[in-house]
Design an enzyme around this catalytic site. Structure first.
Site, PDB file in Angstrom:
ATOM      1  N   LEU A  15       0.863  -1.183   0.000  1.00  0.00           N
ATOM      2  CA  LEU A  15       0.000   0.000   0.000  1.00  0.00           C
ATOM      3  C   LEU A  15       0.901   1.236   0.000  1.00  0.00           C
ATOM      4  CD1 LEU A  15      -2.518  -1.065   2.842  1.00  0.00           C
ATOM      5  CD2 LEU A  15      -2.486  -1.766   0.433  1.00  0.00           C
TER       6      LEU A  15
ATOM      7  N   LYS B 227       8.130   9.034  17.632  1.00  0.00           N
ATOM      8  CA  LYS B 227       9.105   7.950  17.793  1.00  0.00           C
ATOM      9  C   LYS B 227       9.383   7.681  19.273  1.00  0.00           C
ATOM     10  CE  LYS B 227      10.954   8.932  13.244  1.00  0.00           C
ATOM     11  NZ  LYS B 227      11.871   9.820  12.489  1.00  0.00           N
TER      12      LYS B 227
END
EC number: 1.1.1.3
Lengths: 451, 451
Positions: B12, B206
């Site tokens: 994708l 993150k």
């Protein structure tokens, strides 16, 4: 209250690493249980002498001299005895009984790896060995799993802490090899017999393990070219520093084209080499380890940390224990060791590398031309040639006239940096230089790596 | 000829990472098949516009706009679209259909991680995300597996390449923030709208991912304290250099004791901080990433490499694809994401850290005593206090008399380094300093990390 299944862990060996593994298993058992979904029960510790003194106070009833009985009832066997026998026999017993095995035994893996992996595959057991290379640093799992979709082209590893400590002392403190070794021994970084470390044997075992894993190819220990650091002199270290480089003992695993056949092959080798001060490996000080990996897609990676130490290495062992335990809980036969690529292992002579050659020549007209001709006849192309006073009096680069030193004939010192060439051609050219009338001495031959 | 089973891989997105993943899957399919024991068949690439230009020339028949149909027939779904929707919907579709999912989508993981891991666990599928943090650098697998038997205490990460590039240019080349940002944009390191990078939003995502993983605790993105680098000045960078430090944007994940309750908790935070030049993170230049991990047994580890880039990040994605494929071949339900520790996430105010405060004071007798009293009233202990001329005229440390600068009243500049204190106390003390009559300006407040 969650009901956990119990997993029986047997420990073989209770040295500096083993005793820490036992301590952490006992102390952090509840936390491991939560992570794994099963209790890790340390069922026993097999040792030669139950009464020997240990680094850590451990329950006496855990100790036994009967390793085989301990193995028979275990789900997970942790082998931290070291050496080939009886470790090999016990690991095979464990694998054949279907237990997963964790080992930190680099000598065993480098010499009997294929036999052990074969035994594991036969019964669907798993052999883990993160602690065998670079102590606490995760390098086996990143190479096997994280880079499984990439192509490793080269590994440059500082994988022996003792030699890195010694070379670092020589570089930073200006100590001689002997003094630095004495310091290393004093601080517990070097063993009473330091041959395995300073002779490069330990690093060669690790190179065999890393190359086999990275290139999906069995690289036997006896195909790893090996030189230790015993020949490294203060002058070489000083000259390297002045040239903006540093000498490191490197374990090098390289995918390369065989220059003779044009076919793809691999090389595994250990030797002290010059490396540029700006290279990340140059900043690895003391007894630390680091593994620099160049991969086709990922580019340059580096893994840095403690390469030895009981508790540090125990971290890597326990990471493997938890991984093995999770596999027991969730099922699945694990991943077989892959040697599908089966590339040829190239001799050191086929390796393409660069040399730095330091030699004394007679100070006469035409000497430079003679030296240049020998190099060119040998197929070795020169990148740099510097005439300098000998490094004992400070390696100041002078231009034109040769320096006069000592009471003998006037001589000059030449430092030659070559372009890449086949190792065999380089070695033959050094021999030709040594045999030449104009060369009075070859004081240093070092390979240059990292570019 | 070995007969392989086929594994159907759906992709994708075909941006800079996706197009490289597709290329490598097509080019190195045979090698992957040998490693996995099954053929990886790229069955299609879902994109918004089939005719959009791509970085890589890929077979047109692979492209489709119908992601859902593609997902339905896939064993492994690789989501590289980015953003929350429709990525979230497609990932859930894939997991619910039993496919393993590989994603590099840090925004999605940081905001909807628990929902996705829950969906994976329900059907025994696996969610891999090595590429979501620090690009090509293996950090997720080392934290989850290699350190599974250890206790991570602290992570200091340079996890945003754009801001590291900018801060490095400011430090090494003396550029202003604006000029460095312009250079970063010119070289493709910064996006047209650089807010996500320079505002610290990317690093915060993150940090949430790393903290959740390292501490076995769900750390939601909105509990990550965040400051960007937009306030960093040339003076601060210069002053840091003169003090033997460097300013880095750090993602910090820390296990700590709540100073109020005495209970164990975790903190995740992102801000620019001073770090000593000798710290391994100080040597991370340009757009590189590095993650420094401190663990109870392993000690200090560092993982270094390329934090971004299409082909580099593709390496991490493909490592996950091969891992997922191996799991399909050998069976087993995989490892569920563990949040068993469920530690409280501490507010930034509870964090214990150190400050460097630079302030201008009126040059009168008794000023130092006033400043010292404010600090001591605030419960902040002073490690160093230096009086200096303002850094615009060179931060020379002078002793005794204050410097006179500008046309206004005579003022002196003080640089105060504090001992560790609670962030709330430090912040309140800075406010008290700002409100004081003797302080004319507070020119810099930076945290100090890494010791």
């Amino acid at each position: 209250m969650i009901e956990y299944r119990n997993l029986r862990v047997a420990l073989l060996g209770a040295g500096s690493v083993g005793s820490q593994v036992a301590r952490l298993l006992l102390e952090q058992g509840d936390e491991f249980a939560s992570r794994v979904g099963a209790k890790l029960e340390l069922v026993g510790i097999a040792v030669r002498d139950v009464d020997a003194p240990r680094d850590v106070d451990l329950p006496r009833e855990l100790f036994t001299t009967d390793a085989s009985s301990l193995i028979l009832g275990a789900d997970i066997v942790v082998e931290l005895m070291g050496g080939i026998e009886p470790a090999r026999g016990y690991v095979l017993e464990a694998l054949n009984s279907g237990a997963d095995v964790i080992t930190a035994n680099k000598a065993l893996l480098a010499t009997h790896g294929p036999e052990l992996f074969e035994a594991a595959e036969q019964v669907g057991a798993q052999l883990y060995y993160e602690a065998a290379v670079a102590g606490a640093i995760p390098i086996i799992r990143p190479l096997r799993d994280s880079l499984a979709g990439d192509r490793v082209n080269r590994i440059l590893g500082i994988v022996n802490g003792t030699t890195n400590f010694i070379l670092d002392r020589m570089d930073v403190n200006g100590e001689s090899l002997q003094d630095a070794l004495a310091t290393a021994t004093e601080r517990g970084y070097a063993e009473a017999d330091p041959t395995a470390d300073i002779g490069g044997y330990d690093a060669a075992q690790k190179a065999a393990i890393l190359a086999s894993l990275a290139f999906h190819t069995t690289v036997p220990l006896d195909r790893v070219y090996r030189e230790g650091i015993t020949g490294i002199t203060t002058s070489q270290v000083d000259a390297a520093r002045e040239a903006g480089a540093v000498i490191k003992l490197l374990a090098i695993c390289e995918r390369m084209t065989d220059p003779e056949t044009g076919e793809e092959g691999v090389s595994a080798r250990v030797y002290p080499a010059l490396i540029d001060r700006h290279h990340p490996l140059a900043a690895v000080h003391g007894a630390h380890n680091a593994v620099f990996v160049q991969a086709g897609a990922a580019g340059d990676l580096m893994f840095y940390g403690a390469g030895a130490g009981g508790v540090e290495t125990a971290s890597a062992v326990l990471g493997d224990v938890v991984s093995a335990a999770r596999r027991h809980v969730v099922g699945g036969p694990g991943v077989a060791e892959s040697t599908h690529a089966d590339l040829p292992v190239l001799d050191i002579g086929r390796v393409v590398t660069r040399y730095q050659i330091t030699l004394d020549v007679t100070d006469q007209p035409g000497v430079l031309a003679s030296v240049a001709r020998i190099l060119s006849d040998g197929g070795v192309s020169v990148e740099t040639m510097q005439q300098s006073v000998p490094s004992t009096t400070g390696a100041v680069v002078i231009s034109g006239n040769a320096a006069i030193h000592g009471a003998g004939a006037p001589t000059a010192t030449l430092v030659i940096g070559t372009h890449e060439a086949e190792e065999a051609a380089l070695a033959a050219t050094v021999e030709a230089l040594a045999a030449s009338d104009v060369v009075t001495a070859i004081s240093s031959v070092l390979r240059v790596e990292g570019s």
